[in-house]
Design a protein around this motif. Structure first.
Motif, PDB file in Angstrom:
ATOM      1  N   GLY A  52       0.816  -1.207   0.000  1.00 42.70           N
ATOM      2  CA  GLY A  52       0.000   0.000   0.000  1.00 42.70           C
ATOM      3  C   GLY A  52       0.845   1.249   0.000  1.00 42.70           C
ATOM      4  N   SER A  53       1.853   1.281   0.860  1.00 44.45           N
ATOM      5  CA  SER A  53       2.752   2.434   0.927  1.00 44.45           C
ATOM      6  C   SER A  53       3.538   2.585  -0.368  1.00 44.45           C
ATOM      7  CB  SER A  53       3.706   2.276   2.113  1.00 44.45           C
ATOM      8  OG  SER A  53       4.660   3.318   2.123  1.00 44.45           O
ATOM      9  N   ALA A  54       3.995   1.468  -0.910  1.00 36.82           N
ATOM     10  CA  ALA A  54       4.786   1.515  -2.139  1.00 36.82           C
ATOM     11  C   ALA A  54       3.973   2.048  -3.314  1.00 36.82           C
ATOM     12  CB  ALA A  54       5.325   0.123  -2.458  1.00 36.82           C
ATOM     13  N   LEU A  55       2.711   1.664  -3.397  1.00 35.57           N
ATOM     14  CA  LEU A  55       1.863   2.121  -4.488  1.00 35.57           C
ATOM     15  C   LEU A  55       1.543   3.607  -4.380  1.00 35.57           C
ATOM     16  CD1 LEU A  55      -0.650  -0.865  -4.805  1.00 35.57           C
ATOM     17  CD2 LEU A  55       1.050  -0.169  -6.503  1.00 35.57           C
ATOM     18  N   THR A  56       1.201   4.055  -3.171  1.00 32.46           N
ATOM     19  CA  THR A  56       0.821   5.456  -3.006  1.00 32.46           C
ATOM     20  C   THR A  56       2.019   6.396  -3.108  1.00 32.46           C
ATOM     21  OG1 THR A  56       0.958   5.155  -0.591  1.00 32.46           O
ATOM     22  CG2 THR A  56      -1.216   4.969  -1.613  1.00 32.46           C
ATOM     23  N   SER A  57       3.228   5.889  -2.894  1.00 34.03           N
ATOM     24  CA  SER A  57       4.416   6.732  -3.007  1.00 34.03           C
ATOM     25  C   SER A  57       4.962   6.774  -4.432  1.00 34.03           C
ATOM     26  CB  SER A  57       5.513   6.241  -2.059  1.00 34.03           C
ATOM     27  OG  SER A  57       5.921   4.925  -2.386  1.00 34.03           O
ATOM     28  N   SER A  58       4.395   5.956  -5.328  1.00 34.53           N
ATOM     29  CA  SER A  58       4.820   5.948  -6.734  1.00 34.53           C
ATOM     30  C   SER A  58       3.592   6.019  -7.635  1.00 34.53           C
ATOM     31  CB  SER A  58       5.627   4.675  -7.038  1.00 34.53           C
ATOM     32  OG  SER A  58       6.736   4.557  -6.188  1.00 34.53           O
ATOM     33  N   ALA A  63     -14.249  10.376 -11.549  1.00 35.06           N
ATOM     34  CA  ALA A  63     -14.859   9.140 -11.060  1.00 35.06           C
ATOM     35  C   ALA A  63     -13.796   8.067 -10.820  1.00 35.06           C
ATOM     36  CB  ALA A  63     -15.891   8.631 -12.060  1.00 35.06           C
ATOM     37  N   THR A  64     -12.876   7.932 -11.779  1.00 35.47           N
ATOM     38  CA  THR A  64     -11.815   6.931 -11.644  1.00 35.47           C
ATOM     39  C   THR A  64     -10.869   7.288 -10.498  1.00 35.47           C
ATOM     40  OG1 THR A  64     -11.914   6.511 -14.030  1.00 35.47           O
ATOM     41  CG2 THR A  64      -9.969   5.723 -12.867  1.00 35.47           C
ATOM     42  N   GLY A  65     -10.513   8.567 -10.393  1.00 40.67           N
ATOM     43  CA  GLY A  65      -9.617   9.004  -9.332  1.00 40.67           C
ATOM     44  C   GLY A  65     -10.209   8.820  -7.952  1.00 40.67           C
ATOM     45  N   THR A  66     -11.511   9.052  -7.823  1.00 42.26           N
ATOM     46  CA  THR A  66     -12.175   8.863  -6.534  1.00 42.26           C
ATOM     47  C   THR A  66     -12.133   7.400  -6.118  1.00 42.26           C
ATOM     48  OG1 THR A  66     -13.655  10.742  -6.927  1.00 42.26           O
ATOM     49  CG2 THR A  66     -14.353   9.131  -5.287  1.00 42.26           C
ATOM     50  N   LEU A  67     -12.408   6.510  -7.051  1.00 42.75           N
ATOM     51  CA  LEU A  67     -12.334   5.081  -6.752  1.00 42.75           C
ATOM     52  C   LEU A  67     -10.914   4.672  -6.382  1.00 42.75           C
ATOM     53  CD1 LEU A  67     -14.674   3.624  -9.509  1.00 42.75           C
ATOM     54  CD2 LEU A  67     -14.886   3.181  -7.049  1.00 42.75           C
ATOM     55  N   MET A  68      -9.934   5.157  -7.127  1.00 46.00           N
ATOM     56  CA  MET A  68      -8.540   4.817  -6.849  1.00 46.00           C
ATOM     57  C   MET A  68      -8.129   5.304  -5.461  1.00 46.00           C
ATOM     58  SD  MET A  68      -6.868   3.105  -9.233  1.00 46.00           S
ATOM     59  CE  MET A  68      -5.146   3.580  -9.000  1.00 46.00           C
ATOM     60  N   ALA A  69      -8.494   6.529  -5.135  1.00 47.04           N
ATOM     61  CA  ALA A  69      -8.123   7.091  -3.832  1.00 47.04           C
ATOM     62  C   ALA A  69      -8.748   6.282  -2.698  1.00 47.04           C
ATOM     63  CB  ALA A  69      -8.556   8.552  -3.745  1.00 47.04           C
ATOM     64  N   PHE A  70     -10.001   5.895  -2.870  1.00 50.80           N
ATOM     65  CA  PHE A  70     -10.673   5.112  -1.836  1.00 50.80           C
ATOM     66  C   PHE A  70     -10.041   3.730  -1.707  1.00 50.80           C
ATOM     67  CE2 PHE A  70     -13.869   2.101  -0.362  1.00 50.80           C
ATOM     68  CZ  PHE A  70     -14.351   2.732   0.778  1.00 50.80           C
ATOM     69  N   ILE A  71      -9.821   3.066  -2.832  1.00 50.31           N
ATOM     70  CA  ILE A  71      -9.270   1.702  -2.815  1.00 50.31           C
ATOM     71  C   ILE A  71      -7.893   1.680  -2.154  1.00 50.31           C
ATOM     72  CG2 ILE A  71      -8.410  -0.184  -4.257  1.00 50.31           C
ATOM     73  CD1 ILE A  71     -10.642   0.591  -6.280  1.00 50.31           C
ATOM     74  N   LEU A  72      -6.996   2.546  -2.627  1.00 47.27           N
ATOM     75  CA  LEU A  72      -5.634   2.545  -2.096  1.00 47.27           C
ATOM     76  C   LEU A  72      -5.595   3.043  -0.652  1.00 47.27           C
ATOM     77  CD1 LEU A  72      -3.578   3.844  -5.168  1.00 47.27           C
ATOM     78  CD2 LEU A  72      -3.813   1.489  -4.345  1.00 47.27           C
ATOM     79  N   GLY A  73      -6.364   4.095  -0.364  1.00 47.96           N
ATOM     80  CA  GLY A  73      -6.343   4.664   0.979  1.00 47.96           C
ATOM     81  C   GLY A  73      -6.880   3.715   2.033  1.00 47.96           C
ATOM     82  N   VAL A  74      -8.051   3.155   1.791  1.00 49.53           N
ATOM     83  CA  VAL A  74      -8.661   2.262   2.774  1.00 49.53           C
ATOM     84  C   VAL A  74      -7.874   0.960   2.890  1.00 49.53           C
ATOM     85  CG1 VAL A  74     -10.734   0.935   3.355  1.00 49.53           C
ATOM     86  CG2 VAL A  74     -10.943   3.251   2.459  1.00 49.53           C
ATOM     87  N   SER A  75      -7.417   0.426   1.769  1.00 48.96           N
ATOM     88  CA  SER A  75      -6.637  -0.816   1.800  1.00 48.96           C
ATOM     89  C   SER A  75      -5.350  -0.630   2.587  1.00 48.96           C
ATOM     90  CB  SER A  75      -6.318  -1.273   0.375  1.00 48.96           C
ATOM     91  OG  SER A  75      -7.494  -1.548  -0.349  1.00 48.96           O
ATOM     92  N   ARG A  76      -4.694   0.500   2.355  1.00 52.96           N
ATOM     93  CA  ARG A  76      -3.443   0.776   3.071  1.00 52.96           C
ATOM     94  C   ARG A  76      -3.700   0.931   4.568  1.00 52.96           C
ATOM     95  NH1 ARG A  76       0.633   5.969   2.075  1.00 52.96           N
ATOM     96  NH2 ARG A  76       2.134   5.396   3.714  1.00 52.96           N
ATOM     97  N   ASP A 115     -17.318  -5.939   9.843  1.00 51.28           N
ATOM     98  CA  ASP A 115     -16.377  -6.664   8.988  1.00 51.28           C
ATOM     99  C   ASP A 115     -15.664  -5.650   8.094  1.00 51.28           C
ATOM    100  OD1 ASP A 115     -15.456  -8.010   6.491  1.00 51.28           O
ATOM    101  OD2 ASP A 115     -16.272  -9.798   7.454  1.00 51.28           O
ATOM    102  N   ASP A 116     -14.349  -5.543   8.216  1.00 54.11           N
ATOM    103  CA  ASP A 116     -13.597  -4.552   7.446  1.00 54.11           C
ATOM    104  C   ASP A 116     -13.768  -4.746   5.939  1.00 54.11           C
ATOM    105  OD1 ASP A 116     -12.552  -3.342   9.740  1.00 54.11           O
ATOM    106  OD2 ASP A 116     -10.909  -4.781   9.847  1.00 54.11           O
ATOM    107  N   ARG A 117     -13.759  -5.975   5.523  1.00 52.35           N
ATOM    108  CA  ARG A 117     -13.876  -6.289   4.092  1.00 52.35           C
ATOM    109  C   ARG A 117     -15.264  -5.905   3.572  1.00 52.35           C
ATOM    110  NH1 ARG A 117     -14.052 -11.191   0.868  1.00 52.35           N
ATOM    111  NH2 ARG A 117     -12.311 -11.263  -0.620  1.00 52.35           N
ATOM    112  N   ALA A 118     -16.287  -6.230   4.337  1.00 47.58           N
ATOM    113  CA  ALA A 118     -17.657  -5.890   3.938  1.00 47.58           C
ATOM    114  C   ALA A 118     -17.855  -4.379   3.932  1.00 47.58           C
ATOM    115  CB  ALA A 118     -18.656  -6.557   4.884  1.00 47.58           C
ATOM    116  N   ASP A 119     -17.287  -3.699   4.929  1.00 49.56           N
ATOM    117  CA  ASP A 119     -17.392  -2.236   4.970  1.00 49.56           C
ATOM    118  C   ASP A 119     -16.697  -1.606   3.768  1.00 49.56           C
ATOM    119  OD1 ASP A 119     -18.762  -2.468   7.306  1.00 49.56           O
ATOM    120  OD2 ASP A 119     -17.152  -1.752   8.608  1.00 49.56           O
TER     121      ASP A 119
END
Length: 235
Positions: free
Chosen positions: A105-111, A141-154, A203-207
């Motif tokens: 997660g850190s590696a992806l968001t830093s690059s 729309a794509t950027g919002t999804l990306m930010a949510f996916i990477l941010g929450v996953s990290r 459930d973190d995954r369900a949330d």
């Protein structure tokens, strides 16, 4: 005449970019990003640090290569069905991947401009286009999804690492939080008071998937707003 040394080929000759990357992933999983050094990697591969530079220029390139190996493999296994289901599959696959490899997660968001990020951005962007989102809204729309996916996953992966480091039991920790929240004044904290019951068993995954669905619902409104008004038929 100099005699050649008998025996198998030198270890350096058996090195490949692929086995260097695999060893890097194993090192990252065990010791984190700070533990990834050319010296530590050379020891793991039973070779000298200089042999590694024939394949990888520096630590930054090595980290990106390790990311790309995992992300490429994961994205290649995503089933393409409906746009919404494909986006959910991409999101969940990345959530699980970062959960298994917390350093990712850190590696992806830093690059953000590196190829591993593009491998995620591209399938999501394609599905946004398939949903009929207007051209001027596709990036948002794509950027919002990306930010949510990477941010929450990290953040989820970081929380798990912290819990392991402090030897915290998740159920006990959530129970402590829920108990503390339940003692707050409901007049001052009306929202917290209404959701405190969900804290203990959430459930973190369900949330995470529920959050994706909220974003997709917003994207659906972009589709409906972009449709031209229906013309009235003359009677």
């Amino acid at each position: 005449m100099v005699k050649q040394r008998k025996g198998g080929p030198r270890r350096e000759e058996s090195l490949s970019r692929e086995n260097i990357i695999q060893a890097s992933i194993e090192l990252l999983d065990s010791d984190g990003e700070e533990g990834l050094t050319f010296r530590a990697l050379a020891e793991r591969l039973a070779t000298g640090p200089g042999a590694l530079y024939w394949h990888i220029a520096n630590k930054s390139d090595l980290l990106i290569a390790a990311c790309d190996s995992l992300v490429a493999r994961t994205m290649s296994q995503i089933p393409v069905t409906t746009p919404n289901e494909t986006i959910r599959a991409v999101a969940l696959a990345l959530f699980d991947l970062i959960d298994a490899h917390p350093w990712l997660g850190s590696a992806l968001t830093s690059s953000p401009g590196a190829l591993p990020v593009v491998r995620v951005l591209e399938p999501i962007g394609q599905q946004i286009q398939a949903l009929g989102v207007p051209d001027d809204q596709q990036w948002n729309a794509t950027g919002t999804l990306m930010a949510f996916i990477l941010g929450v996953s990290r953040q989820n992966a970081a929380n798990r690492q912290l819990a392991r480091a402090k030897n915290l039991d998740r159920a006990h920790f959530l129970d402590v939080v829920a108990t503390a929240w339940s003692q707050l004044d409901p007049k001052e904290h009306p929202f917290v008071s209404t959701v405190v019951g969900r804290i203990r068993n959430h459930d973190d995954r369900a949330d995470f998937l529920a959050g994706i669905d909220v974003i997709l619902a917003g994207i659906a409104s972009l589709q409906s707003n972009s449709r031209p008004p229906l013309k009235r038929q003359r009677s």
